[in-house]
Design a protein around this motif. Sequence first.
Motif, PDB file in Angstrom:
ATOM      1  N   ASP A  61     -22.337  17.696  -5.619  1.00  0.00           N
ATOM      2  CA  ASP A  61     -23.686  17.244  -5.292  1.00  0.00           C
ATOM      3  C   ASP A  61     -23.659  15.863  -4.644  1.00  0.00           C
ATOM      4  N   VAL A  62     -22.853  14.978  -5.203  1.00  0.00           N
ATOM      5  CA  VAL A  62     -22.731  13.632  -4.625  1.00  0.00           C
ATOM      6  C   VAL A  62     -22.159  13.717  -3.213  1.00  0.00           C
ATOM      7  N   LEU A  63     -21.120  14.555  -3.030  1.00  0.00           N
ATOM      8  CA  LEU A  63     -20.511  14.725  -1.714  1.00  0.00           C
ATOM      9  C   LEU A  63     -21.538  15.211  -0.702  1.00  0.00           C
ATOM     10  N   GLU A  64     -22.345  16.206  -1.091  1.00  0.00           N
ATOM     11  CA  GLU A  64     -23.308  16.795  -0.168  1.00  0.00           C
ATOM     12  C   GLU A  64     -24.304  15.759   0.338  1.00  0.00           C
ATOM     13  N   ARG A  65     -24.675  14.805  -0.492  1.00  0.00           N
ATOM     14  CA  ARG A  65     -25.688  13.834  -0.121  1.00  0.00           C
ATOM     15  C   ARG A  65     -25.096  12.567   0.517  1.00  0.00           C
ATOM     16  N   LEU A  66     -23.763  12.317   0.328  1.00  0.00           N
ATOM     17  CA  LEU A  66     -23.141  11.090   0.866  1.00  0.00           C
ATOM     18  C   LEU A  66     -22.118  11.371   1.957  1.00  0.00           C
ATOM     19  N   ARG A  67     -21.971  12.620   2.338  1.00  0.00           N
ATOM     20  CA  ARG A  67     -20.988  12.963   3.365  1.00  0.00           C
ATOM     21  C   ARG A  67     -21.313  12.225   4.660  1.00  0.00           C
ATOM     22  N   GLY A  68     -20.267  11.655   5.274  1.00  0.00           N
ATOM     23  CA  GLY A  68     -20.437  10.967   6.547  1.00  0.00           C
ATOM     24  C   GLY A  68     -20.318   9.457   6.466  1.00  0.00           C
ATOM     25  N   ILE A  69     -20.315   8.868   5.260  1.00  0.00           N
ATOM     26  CA  ILE A  69     -20.147   7.415   5.161  1.00  0.00           C
ATOM     27  C   ILE A  69     -18.656   7.086   5.081  1.00  0.00           C
ATOM     28  N   SER A  70     -18.342   5.866   5.415  1.00  0.00           N
ATOM     29  CA  SER A  70     -16.933   5.467   5.437  1.00  0.00           C
ATOM     30  C   SER A  70     -16.412   5.277   4.020  1.00  0.00           C
ATOM     31  N   PRO A  71     -15.091   5.365   3.810  1.00  0.00           N
ATOM     32  CA  PRO A  71     -14.532   5.142   2.471  1.00  0.00           C
ATOM     33  C   PRO A  71     -14.906   3.776   1.897  1.00  0.00           C
ATOM     34  N   ALA A  72     -14.955   2.726   2.743  1.00  0.00           N
ATOM     35  CA  ALA A  72     -15.320   1.405   2.227  1.00  0.00           C
ATOM     36  C   ALA A  72     -16.765   1.390   1.740  1.00  0.00           C
ATOM     37  N   ASP A  73     -17.676   2.029   2.498  1.00  0.00           N
ATOM     38  CA  ASP A  73     -19.070   2.106   2.066  1.00  0.00           C
ATOM     39  C   ASP A  73     -19.210   2.951   0.810  1.00  0.00           C
ATOM     40  N   VAL A 109       0.854  -1.187   0.000  1.00  0.00           N
ATOM     41  CA  VAL A 109       0.000   0.000   0.000  1.00  0.00           C
ATOM     42  C   VAL A 109       0.893   1.240   0.000  1.00  0.00           C
ATOM     43  N   THR A 110       0.567   2.211  -0.841  1.00  0.00           N
ATOM     44  CA  THR A 110       1.304   3.467  -0.905  1.00  0.00           C
ATOM     45  C   THR A 110       0.416   4.607  -0.411  1.00  0.00           C
ATOM     46  N   TRP A 111       1.013   5.782  -0.259  1.00  0.00           N
ATOM     47  CA  TRP A 111       0.253   6.942   0.195  1.00  0.00           C
ATOM     48  C   TRP A 111      -0.849   7.303  -0.801  1.00  0.00           C
ATOM     49  N   ASP A 112      -0.615   7.068  -2.085  1.00  0.00           N
ATOM     50  CA  ASP A 112      -1.622   7.407  -3.091  1.00  0.00           C
ATOM     51  C   ASP A 112      -2.847   6.508  -3.001  1.00  0.00           C
ATOM     52  N   ASP A 113      -2.688   5.328  -2.372  1.00  0.00           N
ATOM     53  CA  ASP A 113      -3.820   4.404  -2.273  1.00  0.00           C
ATOM     54  C   ASP A 113      -4.795   4.786  -1.167  1.00  0.00           C
ATOM     55  N   LEU A 114      -4.378   5.685  -0.266  1.00  0.00           N
ATOM     56  CA  LEU A 114      -5.211   6.053   0.867  1.00  0.00           C
ATOM     57  C   LEU A 114      -5.574   7.533   0.813  1.00  0.00           C
ATOM     58  N   VAL A 115      -6.757   7.821   1.311  1.00  0.00           N
ATOM     59  CA  VAL A 115      -7.186   9.208   1.490  1.00  0.00           C
ATOM     60  C   VAL A 115      -7.504   9.374   2.964  1.00  0.00           C
ATOM     61  N   ILE A 119      -7.920   3.577  15.983  1.00  0.00           N
ATOM     62  CA  ILE A 119      -9.281   3.579  16.493  1.00  0.00           C
ATOM     63  C   ILE A 119     -10.187   4.241  15.451  1.00  0.00           C
ATOM     64  N   GLY A 120     -11.349   3.658  15.212  1.00  0.00           N
ATOM     65  CA  GLY A 120     -12.290   4.274  14.290  1.00  0.00           C
ATOM     66  C   GLY A 120     -13.368   3.317  13.867  1.00  0.00           C
ATOM     67  N   PRO A 121     -14.424   3.848  13.244  1.00  0.00           N
ATOM     68  CA  PRO A 121     -15.538   3.008  12.798  1.00  0.00           C
ATOM     69  C   PRO A 121     -15.109   2.077  11.675  1.00  0.00           C
ATOM     70  N   PRO A 122     -15.907   1.058  11.378  1.00  0.00           N
ATOM     71  CA  PRO A 122     -15.547   0.134  10.293  1.00  0.00           C
ATOM     72  C   PRO A 122     -15.458   0.856   8.948  1.00  0.00           C
ATOM     73  N   GLY A 123     -14.549   0.360   8.111  1.00  0.00           N
ATOM     74  CA  GLY A 123     -14.446   0.864   6.748  1.00  0.00           C
ATOM     75  C   GLY A 123     -13.640   2.124   6.580  1.00  0.00           C
ATOM     76  N   THR A 124     -12.960   2.602   7.619  1.00  0.00           N
ATOM     77  CA  THR A 124     -12.190   3.844   7.502  1.00  0.00           C
ATOM     78  C   THR A 124     -10.753   3.598   7.051  1.00  0.00           C
ATOM     79  N   GLY A 125     -10.356   2.346   6.822  1.00  0.00           N
ATOM     80  CA  GLY A 125      -9.025   2.061   6.272  1.00  0.00           C
ATOM     81  C   GLY A 125      -7.971   1.755   7.304  1.00  0.00           C
ATOM     82  N   LYS A 126      -8.366   1.254   8.480  1.00  0.00           N
ATOM     83  CA  LYS A 126      -7.377   0.975   9.528  1.00  0.00           C
ATOM     84  C   LYS A 126      -6.424  -0.142   9.099  1.00  0.00           C
ATOM     85  N   THR A 127      -6.942  -1.207   8.501  1.00  0.00           N
ATOM     86  CA  THR A 127      -6.083  -2.297   8.032  1.00  0.00           C
ATOM     87  C   THR A 127      -5.144  -1.823   6.934  1.00  0.00           C
ATOM     88  N   SER A 128      -5.640  -0.984   6.042  1.00  0.00           N
ATOM     89  CA  SER A 128      -4.788  -0.447   4.976  1.00  0.00           C
ATOM     90  C   SER A 128      -3.682   0.425   5.539  1.00  0.00           C
TER      91      SER A 128
END
Length: 670
Positions: A611-623, A420-426, A461-470
């Motif tokens: 527009d997509v961001l405004e309606r989907l803000r708050g979900i995890s990167p995996a979701d 995994v590289t820095w470019d693979d994660l946000v 520490i964090g909710p599921p899908g936030t990229g902790k394993t990555s």
Amino acid sequence: MGSGNQSSEVANSLASTLKRLREHVPADHITIGILVFLFGFFGSQISMAMGMFAFGFGLLLFTWHMRMRGAFRALIYFVAVIPVLYWFDKAGVFLFPPAHATGTHSQVSTAELLFRYGFAAAAVLGLVIVVRHRGSGRPRPIFAGTGSRSATAAQQTWSNIPKETFQDVGGMEGEKRRIAAIVNNRLHPEKAVKHGVVQNGILLYGPRGTGKTFIARATAGEFKINFWYINPNTFVGGPIGNSEANIREAFQRAFQNRPILLFIDEVDSIGTQRQQLGRDDDRGGAARAYNAIVTELMQCIDRYRAEDGLIIMAATNFYDGLDEALIREMRFDEKIRIDLPDESARLDILKAQLSKRPRKPFALDTFAKRTPGWSAAKLTNLVNKAAGLAAAEDRQIEEKDLRRALEETGGADRPTIKPVTWDDLVLPARVEKDLRQLIWLMDRSNAEQMQVPVPTGLLLIGPPGTGKTSVAQLIATQTKRSFYSITPADAPTPQKLEQIFARARENSPSIVFIDEIDGILPGGNNSRFVTQHQQQIVEQALMLMSQLDPGNQVFLIGTTNHIDCIDPRVLRGGRFSEKIEIGTPDDAGYLRLIQKYLGPIALAEGLTLEDVLERLRGISPADLEALVNTAKRMALNRAENNAERLPPLIWEDFQEALKRNRVHFSDLYR
């Protein structure tokens, strides 16, 4: 009464001397020596010079295979050479008469100079050979664990004196002194016989790769005695009773080739705890057969430990598994732990390994500091790699070679890692900054430069899908460390945990990654529901974590969604020294993720990334990734039958994806 005791001691001493003479001097030398002595006796009646030469030459033959100080051997040599000097002077007068005898006044001729200096050179060369010679014992063959041998093979000469000495063993001065005391007791028993001291049996134990076999070879080389390496597996096999016969024959052959160091490697393979058997406990007979092998080994040690010139040494990685009766005193008088070298010992090992190789002078202190927890074998391999780099270019070993070898050594055992590289994660800017700083400090040289402690562990520490394993895989990729993963799905046991931590130490620098640590090491709010098996795992993990230090170069990473459900003892300082919370990305991060997951697929006119961001803000990167992929499939339903590309995504595609994916929105954005 006192004179009787003195006479008895003199007789015993003379008998012991004659016994050693018979054991160390070959029969052909004894025969020639006796003939020369007889010649010397009768020759002395004719000429004293002839008698001295015969006596001196005979003594040299008698003592050629005996261990003797160089000064004593040189004295015998002079006894034999003095008559030769007398004859040489007579021959010189005959061949080159003095000038007053011939009536001439010519200078010394070239032939006379060659005659005189040639003899002098030959005499000095003979002295050097005699003084430097070391007796290696009576040459006989040795065959281990092979049953009967033909008489022809038994007469072949055998000698194996290693080139390594104590000088080639870095550090361990105390261990060398303890070994030397045992060896000297068996090589020079006359010094301790008055006090009744008989010492033998040296057991070397400790982790793999610490140099136990090398120390055994260096011991034989230091004292110029034969070295016989025994693999215990060669003892076992064949009909019932053959294994015991092989052990007896091995000790007998070693006895015939004294002085010798008999080294049994991995003695635990034939010396573990014997089984206690009842009347019908061993119908197949395997347990009784193994017990007989262990018993035979102990009896052979008892039989030969008091013999002069025979040193018994063994090595094991599993000291606790050996039969207590086998390793007791009067069988193995010295039990020496060969542990991982400290910094000064590592420096000595590096110096010893480089001393016999072509190299340019450079400091080794830095490399000794950067290799904590390394075994002697691993340090030797490091020097071998550096030497290989220099040999490829046909030049001396330089500092850059050792540095490059160090950078390429270790951290290669990554059975489950995904690069995994820095470019693979946000990640949020604050989290990324903390991680970059942590990775920089994991390099010991950087931490020492800034006088900051090396971090020992990180809890994500964090909710599921936030990229902790990555993130854990990113750290392993960036630091080039070995990576070992433990998850609840692996059903870990205390034994498996111990194996993973041991493997991590052996292949350091490394990372031990404990995913969903609250499920593996529960406590806190879950303490009422912890089973006995889980409690054993927690206690084992706590013990293994406590044994780690920065010198082991093992970094712990854990992930959790519920930090309050982890045993509080796991979270204390010194185990997980860093704790970073990974939440959902910021707006810039969301836009990067949406663009990344969309790829070449366009959005419909009137629908923007914002527009997509405004309606989907708050979900995890995996979701978010799962949602975008489902929206693409929804758009495929709108495509014509012969369409070659996906139509632009509309918001209805995302709405349908939301219905099919159970996504979780962070409470911060509700």
